[in-house]
Design a protein around this motif. Structure first.
Motif, short mmCIF file in Angstrom:
data_model
loop_
_atom_site.label_atom_id
_atom_site.label_comp_id
_atom_site.label_asym_id
_atom_site.label_seq_id
_atom_site.Cartn_x
_atom_site.Cartn_y
_atom_site.Cartn_z
N SER A 245 -1.55 -26.83 12.77
CA SER A 245 -1.44 -26.06 11.20
C SER A 245 -0.66 -25.30 10.61
CB SER A 245 -2.94 -25.47 11.11
OG SER A 245 -3.09 -24.38 11.37
N ASN A 246 0.19 -24.79 11.27
CA ASN A 246 1.32 -23.65 11.16
C ASN A 246 3.12 -24.33 11.53
OD1 ASN A 246 1.08 -23.41 13.46
ND2 ASN A 246 1.50 -21.65 13.83
N LYS B 36 -3.30 -37.19 17.58
CA LYS B 36 -4.25 -36.78 16.09
C LYS B 36 -3.85 -36.02 14.75
CE LYS B 36 -8.08 -33.94 14.87
NZ LYS B 36 -8.05 -33.37 14.01
N PRO C 271 -5.75 -32.56 9.63
CA PRO C 271 -6.16 -32.60 8.35
C PRO C 271 -5.13 -32.08 7.12
CG PRO C 271 -7.36 -31.44 9.44
CD PRO C 271 -6.13 -31.78 10.69
N MET C 272 -4.90 -30.44 6.99
CA MET C 272 -4.19 -29.81 6.43
C MET C 272 -2.62 -30.18 6.06
SD MET C 272 -4.65 -25.86 7.24
CE MET C 272 -6.51 -25.37 7.91
N SER D 140 -7.80 -37.03 10.55
CA SER D 140 -9.12 -36.98 10.54
C SER D 140 -9.74 -36.04 9.89
CB SER D 140 -9.13 -36.59 12.37
OG SER D 140 -9.09 -35.13 12.97
N SER D 141 -11.10 -35.89 9.48
CA SER D 141 -11.03 -34.40 8.75
C SER D 141 -12.00 -33.46 9.60
CB SER D 141 -10.75 -34.28 7.26
OG SER D 141 -12.49 -35.39 7.45
N GLY E 273 -10.68 -36.06 17.56
CA GLY E 273 -9.72 -35.59 18.32
C GLY E 273 -10.73 -35.27 20.12
N THR F 56 -1.64 -27.17 19.77
CA THR F 56 -1.14 -26.39 19.40
C THR F 56 -2.42 -25.85 18.35
OG1 THR F 56 0.85 -26.47 19.77
CG2 THR F 56 0.71 -24.48 18.31
N GLY F 57 -3.15 -24.52 18.66
CA GLY F 57 -3.50 -23.97 17.22
C GLY F 57 -4.84 -22.97 17.69
N ALA G 251 -12.05 -25.91 24.16
CA ALA G 251 -13.11 -26.62 23.48
C ALA G 251 -12.56 -28.21 24.05
CB ALA G 251 -13.48 -27.00 22.14
N LEU G 252 -11.38 -28.20 23.56
CA LEU G 252 -10.51 -29.65 24.09
C LEU G 252 -10.13 -29.49 25.65
CD1 LEU G 252 -8.07 -30.10 21.57
CD2 LEU G 252 -10.17 -31.53 21.90
N GLU H 248 -1.41 -24.55 23.66
CA GLU H 248 -0.72 -23.23 23.11
C GLU H 248 -1.82 -22.37 21.92
OE1 GLU H 248 1.39 -20.93 20.27
OE2 GLU H 248 2.59 -22.69 20.21
N SER I 26 -2.32 -15.44 20.22
CA SER I 26 -1.35 -13.94 21.13
C SER I 26 -1.46 -12.64 20.20
CB SER I 26 -0.32 -14.95 21.54
OG SER I 26 1.05 -13.83 22.50
N ILE J 173 -7.35 -21.09 6.31
CA ILE J 173 -7.42 -20.03 7.34
C ILE J 173 -7.36 -18.60 6.14
CG2 ILE J 173 -4.60 -19.50 7.64
CD1 ILE J 173 -5.02 -21.86 9.20
P1 NAP Z 1 -7.89 -25.02 15.14
O1 NAP Z 1 -8.92 -25.28 13.92
O2 NAP Z 1 -7.74 -24.52 17.00
O3 NAP Z 1 -7.47 -26.68 15.02
C1 NAP Z 1 -6.30 -27.66 15.22
C2 NAP Z 1 -6.52 -28.88 15.93
O4 NAP Z 1 -7.35 -29.39 16.83
C3 NAP Z 1 -7.45 -29.42 14.12
O5 NAP Z 1 -7.23 -30.70 14.31
C4 NAP Z 1 -8.64 -29.69 14.61
O6 NAP Z 1 -9.65 -30.34 13.99
C5 NAP Z 1 -8.30 -29.69 15.95
N1 NAP Z 1 -9.77 -28.76 16.92
C6 NAP Z 1 -10.39 -28.09 16.58
N2 NAP Z 1 -11.41 -27.94 17.46
C7 NAP Z 1 -11.57 -28.70 18.09
C8 NAP Z 1 -12.85 -29.03 18.83
N3 NAP Z 1 -13.65 -28.55 19.49
N4 NAP Z 1 -12.46 -30.32 19.52
C9 NAP Z 1 -11.22 -31.57 18.97
N5 NAP Z 1 -10.36 -31.39 18.51
C10 NAP Z 1 -10.89 -30.22 17.28
O7 NAP Z 1 -6.48 -24.39 14.00
P2 NAP Z 1 -5.85 -24.34 12.78
O8 NAP Z 1 -6.94 -25.52 12.10
O9 NAP Z 1 -4.56 -24.86 12.75
O10 NAP Z 1 -6.04 -23.34 12.26
C11 NAP Z 1 -7.63 -22.18 12.59
C12 NAP Z 1 -7.29 -21.17 13.41
O11 NAP Z 1 -6.72 -20.91 14.62
C13 NAP Z 1 -6.31 -19.76 12.37
O12 NAP Z 1 -6.99 -19.46 11.62
C14 NAP Z 1 -5.69 -19.52 13.65
O13 NAP Z 1 -6.01 -18.29 13.98
C15 NAP Z 1 -5.32 -19.98 14.98
N6 NAP Z 1 -4.01 -20.47 14.49
C16 NAP Z 1 -3.91 -20.29 15.71
C17 NAP Z 1 -2.62 -20.15 15.99
C18 NAP Z 1 -1.27 -20.12 17.16
O14 NAP Z 1 0.20 -19.96 16.70
N7 NAP Z 1 -1.70 -18.93 17.51
C19 NAP Z 1 -1.68 -21.38 15.24
C20 NAP Z 1 -2.35 -22.29 14.60
C21 NAP Z 1 -3.80 -21.63 13.87
P3 NAP Z 1 -9.53 -30.47 11.94
O15 NAP Z 1 -9.28 -29.81 12.03
O16 NAP Z 1 -10.24 -32.14 12.35
O17 NAP Z 1 -11.36 -30.24 12.73
#
Ligand code: NAP
Length: 528
Positions: free
Chosen positions: A157-158, A183, A186-187, A218-219, A224, A239-240, A247-248, A264, A267, A339
């Motif tokens: 997302s970032n 994959k 969605p944002m 995908s939303s 995934g 990355t996320g 979970a993955l 990744e 942190s 977010i």
């Molecule tokens: P995220 O919730 O981890 O999602 C990232 C991607 O993984 C999305 O495409 C999401 O799908 C998918 N996903 C999440 N959980 C999953 C699961 N259990 N099974 C399968 N796919 C899964 O991250 P985000 O959307 O980028 O942002 C949410 C939060 O993540 C932020 O508020 C922040 O705390 C953290 N984040 C941290 C970093 C970092 O560098 N440390 C970077 C980005 C985000 P969907 O969106 O389609 O559900």
């Protein structure tokens, strides 16, 4: 042009019935394009095509893969302003950042193009036979790196460009010889589709097999999950959040054939402010850190979320100055209302912890989807006793921990989860007086920074962007720089294989003129 459809190989398809739109956090309204989530048959088709394409793509020369990656970069440039506009409308990030990230994405693609064109990345290692060795003859063994197979990449997302559709993970996997199924996040589905169109155009122009790249909308988490569970997928890049990455990782481990997940994740990037440095430049450090904490609205994995110092007058001066400087900075927009929601709830949870003092809290009026920056402070013991305070708060937030003494400082560092970075702020050689603190820090992080800020990640071969869990799921690899190719390959040995049918990389003559280890000597010479 954005269609809202999925790229299943080079075909645009949208047979599913779940649709969604992206959101412009700056104008606080939905964007106009409608995206259709990939249906189950489309997911299967993308993986089947990738698996079929792998049979040909794995044998394609480094020179041709290099041409392909360079044409991807050219096609991204050719997207022009349309890409920048959609990027900004789907992320709330400013135009300057969009252009900078596009430049980084292109640089990454071209770096991998150069790497595979030169060819030595396969780490060819040859141990020639010794037929008259006693008591047994020695075989001829020749080893090189080969690609794993189809890889699934989750867009971040970032980083809508540099760590999404044609970002570092995709560029590294394609360079290695692995087809990629993205994959899409969605944002920023529109940004993703435009970039996907550039990759498909480049694949067609350079004669790459259909299926080496697909882009799935995908939303929700189902697409995934189905991709990671598919038996023909051989590795995952993510990355996320820690929750998503974990979970993955668990899903991949439960498969009949477990596969690696290179995630990744979170942190808090500890920064150690040593006493003399604080005494001499508390004010300037406060300015620098106010900027680093709020850079990109704090939405960087390298954001300095934890600052550690020894309790006393100088640390107090720093905290007061940081509080003053950070509240002078105008708040900025976050990537998405979700977010913002996550930032607000994790911040509220932290602020409700016992023993935590708010040093700065921007209290001016802010626009919807903007984030107000916060600095808090706690005693060392409070931090040590409360694991909630160790968690990442994704946004413009940082906490200063006031340690009783050096021993407590070291104990705090040892108690931290794995981190991407650690920073030491030191006056000249002051750092040399803290060997135990530095040793503890090295044990917890992937990269250590001297007198700087953790934000800003250089893309170069010596970069390590990874670290002990949960910074990443495998601290032996980096997610940034050309060495990230190592996540998508495996070593493979040929024993006593005839020279005529060995791959070029391992033939006696060394026709590719790559650097090889021959009987433990690094050389470009052939074997006579
Ligand atoms: P995220 O919730 O981890 O999602 C990232 C991607 O993984 C999305 O495409 C999401 O799908 C998918 N996903 C999440 N959980 C999953 C699961 N259990 N099974 C399968 N796919 C899964 O991250 P985000 O959307 O980028 O942002 C949410 C939060 O993540 C932020 O508020 C922040 O705390 C953290 N984040 C941290 C970093 C970092 O560098 N440390 C970077 C980005 C985000 P969907 O969106 O389609 O559900």
């Amino acid at each position: 042009m954005i269609t809202g459809k999925n790229y299943i190989g080079n075909q645009l398809i949208a047979s599913g019935n779940k649709t969604y739109k992206t959101f412009n956090p700056e104008s606080n309204q939905e964007n106009k394009y409608l995206f259709t989530e990939a249906a189950q048959e489309e997911i299967n088709k993308a993986v089947e095509l990738a698996s079929k394409a792998f049979k040909e793509y794995r044998t394609i020369s480094g020179k041709r893969k290099s041409e392909f990656l360079n044409v991807v970069a050219n096609e991204i440039v050719a997207l022009g302003d349309e890409l920048i506009q959609i990027y900004c409308s789907e992320s709330g990030l400013p135009e300057g950042r969009a252009k900078g990230e596009r430049g980084r994405t292109i640089f990454q693609l071209r770096s991998f193009a150069d790497l595979v064109k030169e060819g030595s990345w396969v780490e060819a290692t040859i141990d020639t036979a010794i037929p008259d060795r006693e008591p047994n003859p020695k075989s001829d063994l020749r080893k090189m790196n080969i690609p794993l197979g189809p890889v699934v990449v989750f867009g971040a997302s970032n980083f809508p460009l540099a760590y999404s559709t044609a970002g570092g993970d995709t560029a590294a996997a394609l360079a290695a010889g692995c087809p990629v199924i993205v994959k899409s996040h969605p944002m920023h589905a529109g940004t993703g589709e435009l970039i996907a169109s550039a990759i498909i155009k480049a694949a067609e122009k350079t004669g790459m097999p259909n299926g080496i790249f697909s882009n799935l909308n995908s939303s929700g988490i189902e697409v995934g999950q189905q991709l990671v569970a598919h038996p023909k997928v051989k590795a995952v890049g993510f990355t996320g959040s820690i929750r998503g990455g974990r979970a993955l990782l668990d899903l991949a481990a439960k498969r009949e054939e477990p596969i690696p997940v290179f995630a990744e994740m979170g942190s808090i990037n500890p920064v150690i402010m040593l006493p003399k440095a604080l005494k001499n430049r508390a004010e300037s450090l406060a300015s620098t850190y106010a900027g680093s904490i709020t850079l990109g609205t704090g939405q960087f994995c390298t954001n300095p979320g934890l600052i550690l110092g020894l309790k006393g007058k100088n640390l107090t001066t720093f905290i007061n100055s940081l509080a003053h400087k950070i509240t002078e900075i105008n708040p900025t927009c976050m990537l998405h209302p979700n977010i913002v929601g996550a930032y607000e709830s994790s911040k509220t949870k932290a602020l409700n912890q016992e023993g935590l003092t708010i040093a700065a809290n921007y209290e001016g009026k802010i626009k919807p989807n903007y984030a107000s920056q916060v600095v808090t402070t706690v005693e060392g013991k409070t931090f040590l006793d409360n694991p909630t305070l160790h968690q990442e708060i994704f946004g413009p937030y940082s906490m200063v921990v006031q340690c009783e003494n050096e021993e407590q400082l070291e104990k705090i560092i040892s108690s931290l989860e794995g981190q991407l970075t650690g920073t030491v702020i030191s006056d000249a050689n002051e750092v040399a007086n803290y060997p135990a603190v530095i040793a503890s820090l090295q044990n917890r992080v992937g990269r250590i920074i001297f007198n700087g800020v953790p934000t800003g990640v250089e893309v170069c071969p010596s970069m390590v962007h990874g670290g002990p869990y949960p910074a990443s799921t495998d601290s032996r690899f980096t997610a940034v720089g050309i060495n990230s190719i190592k996540r998508w390959i495996r070593p493979f040995s040929y024993q006593d294989w005839p020279n005529e049918i060995l791959p070029k990389e391992l033939k006696n003559e060394n026709p590719l003129h790559i650097l090889r280890s021959v009987n433990n000597i690094l050389t470009k010479k052939g074997i006579v």
